[in-house]
Scaffold this motif. Structure first.
Motif, PDB file in Angstrom:
ATOM      1  N   GLY A 191       0.825  -1.211   0.000  1.00  0.00           N
ATOM      2  CA  GLY A 191       0.000   0.000   0.000  1.00  0.00           C
ATOM      3  C   GLY A 191       0.852   1.251   0.000  1.00  0.00           C
ATOM      4  N   SER A 192       1.842   1.300   0.877  1.00  0.00           N
ATOM      5  CA  SER A 192       2.713   2.479   0.934  1.00  0.00           C
ATOM      6  C   SER A 192       3.593   2.561  -0.308  1.00  0.00           C
ATOM      7  N   MET A 193       4.039   1.408  -0.838  1.00  0.00           N
ATOM      8  CA  MET A 193       4.867   1.423  -2.034  1.00  0.00           C
ATOM      9  C   MET A 193       4.105   2.013  -3.219  1.00  0.00           C
ATOM     10  N   SER A 194       2.822   1.667  -3.347  1.00  0.00           N
ATOM     11  CA  SER A 194       2.038   2.169  -4.478  1.00  0.00           C
ATOM     12  C   SER A 194       1.822   3.672  -4.381  1.00  0.00           C
ATOM     13  N   GLU A 195       1.882   4.226  -3.171  1.00  0.00           N
ATOM     14  CA  GLU A 195       1.757   5.675  -2.985  1.00  0.00           C
ATOM     15  C   GLU A 195       3.089   6.386  -3.169  1.00  0.00           C
ATOM     16  N   PHE A 209       1.841  -6.422 -11.908  1.00  0.00           N
ATOM     17  CA  PHE A 209       0.629  -5.635 -11.692  1.00  0.00           C
ATOM     18  C   PHE A 209       0.783  -4.250 -12.289  1.00  0.00           C
ATOM     19  N   GLU A 210      -0.302  -3.716 -12.814  1.00  0.00           N
ATOM     20  CA  GLU A 210      -0.342  -2.318 -13.232  1.00  0.00           C
ATOM     21  C   GLU A 210      -0.518  -1.459 -11.986  1.00  0.00           C
ATOM     22  N   ASN A 211       0.350  -0.479 -11.798  1.00  0.00           N
ATOM     23  CA  ASN A 211       0.269   0.395 -10.630  1.00  0.00           C
ATOM     24  C   ASN A 211      -0.707   1.535 -10.924  1.00  0.00           C
ATOM     25  N   SER A 212      -1.973   1.189 -10.982  1.00  0.00           N
ATOM     26  CA  SER A 212      -3.026   2.144 -11.319  1.00  0.00           C
ATOM     27  C   SER A 212      -3.736   2.615 -10.050  1.00  0.00           C
ATOM     28  N   GLU A 213      -4.633   3.572 -10.209  1.00  0.00           N
ATOM     29  CA  GLU A 213      -5.447   4.014  -9.077  1.00  0.00           C
ATOM     30  C   GLU A 213      -6.307   2.870  -8.562  1.00  0.00           C
ATOM     31  N   VAL A 214      -6.790   2.039  -9.463  1.00  0.00           N
ATOM     32  CA  VAL A 214      -7.611   0.894  -9.059  1.00  0.00           C
ATOM     33  C   VAL A 214      -6.778  -0.079  -8.229  1.00  0.00           C
TER      34      VAL A 214
END
Length: 270
Positions: A191-195, A209-214
């Motif tokens: 979660g923190s990595m995606s932000e 994985f696609e690092n999208s908003e979804v």
């Protein structure tokens, strides 16, 4: 290896579900740290194709920048992306690209080319690599945070490792390269990595994985479903190749460490 059409169909169905629901955009494997043979890689190619049509690209990390036999096998299988590890210098980059392009001309087959940045040395030499014609030939760059952090004698989530990763991603974005980040990803940090990280994609050992908003809205669940697919993959391979059953079981134990809490919840809900 004994191919079982029912097992392969089940894996393909699970993969399509992850593609539709969890932002999974590619399969990934390799002959390096992944320790997969080409009979196993052929299984992954088979489940990523349905009725002769590719439903998902396959990325394969080869044994090194000049692993010619690996490159030949990848081209023969129709691998979509050939990923070279341990590219730490201009020499290694040029050697990889020239070798791969020569084999593609020789065989008449094509694949996109990518490299892994996974050491402090590679990061220090990145500007010099970017300035080459060989770098322009790459379609994507993966940052391996696990090995990178070890080369820096730091933990994978150390602030300095995150800063270096962010700086590299900024440089790669300027070059318009597709980026992926892997290494040490778990339900506890994704979660923190995606932000924090502006990478286009995240990858585990076998899933991209696609690092999208979804994806970011439910990053832990999306990652966990990808890891559950990896567990199913190992279980299927163990059934088709009993001689490697202990190896696959060991990999599944490693996966359990990345999602223990979700595994408990998932089991309790059954």
């Amino acid at each position: 290896m004994r191919h079982n059409t029912d097992i392969l169909a089940n894996l393909r169905a699970r993969l399509k579900k992850a593609q539709a629901q969890n932002q999974v955009v590619a399969l990934k494997t390799g002959t390096e740290v992944e320790d997969m043979g080409f009979d196993e890689i052929a299984v992954m190619r088979e489940i990523s194709v349905e009725n002769g049509v590719k439903i998902m690209p396959l990325v394969v990390k080869i044994g090194g920048p000049e692993a010619r036999r690996d490159m030949r096998e990848c081209l023969a299988l129709g691998v979509d992306v050939i990923l070279a590890p341990m590219v730490e210098s201009v020499y290694a980059l040029v050697n990889f690209v020239e070798t791969a392009e020569g084999l593609m001309r020789e065989t008449g087959k094509a694949a996109n080319l990518a490299i892994n940045l996974e050491t402090g040395t590679a990061v220090r030499n990145l500007d010099a690599m970017i300035a080459t014609k060989a770098f322009a030939a790459l379609s994507q760059v993966t940052i391996g945070r696990g090995d990178l952090s070890k080369s820096m004698n730091l933990g994978v989530d150390d602030d300095e490792v995150l800063t270096v990763t962010r700086n590299v991603l900024t440089k790669l974005a300027r070059q318009k390269k597709l980026t992926s980040v892997g290494g040490g990803l778990s339900v506890h940090n994704i979660g923190s990595m995606s932000e924090i990280l502006s990478s286009n994609r995240f990858n585990t050992r076998h899933i991209v994985f696609e690092n999208s908003e979804v994806f970011a809205r439910d990053a832990a669940r999306n990652l966990s479903e990808g890891l559950y697919f990896e567990q199913a993959l190992y279980e299927a391979l163990a059934e088709m190749n009993p001689a490697r059953a202990d190896f696959y079981a060991g990999r599944n134990r490693q996966l359990e460490e990345r999602l223990p809490h979700l595994r408990i919840k998932r089991t309790a809900a059954m």
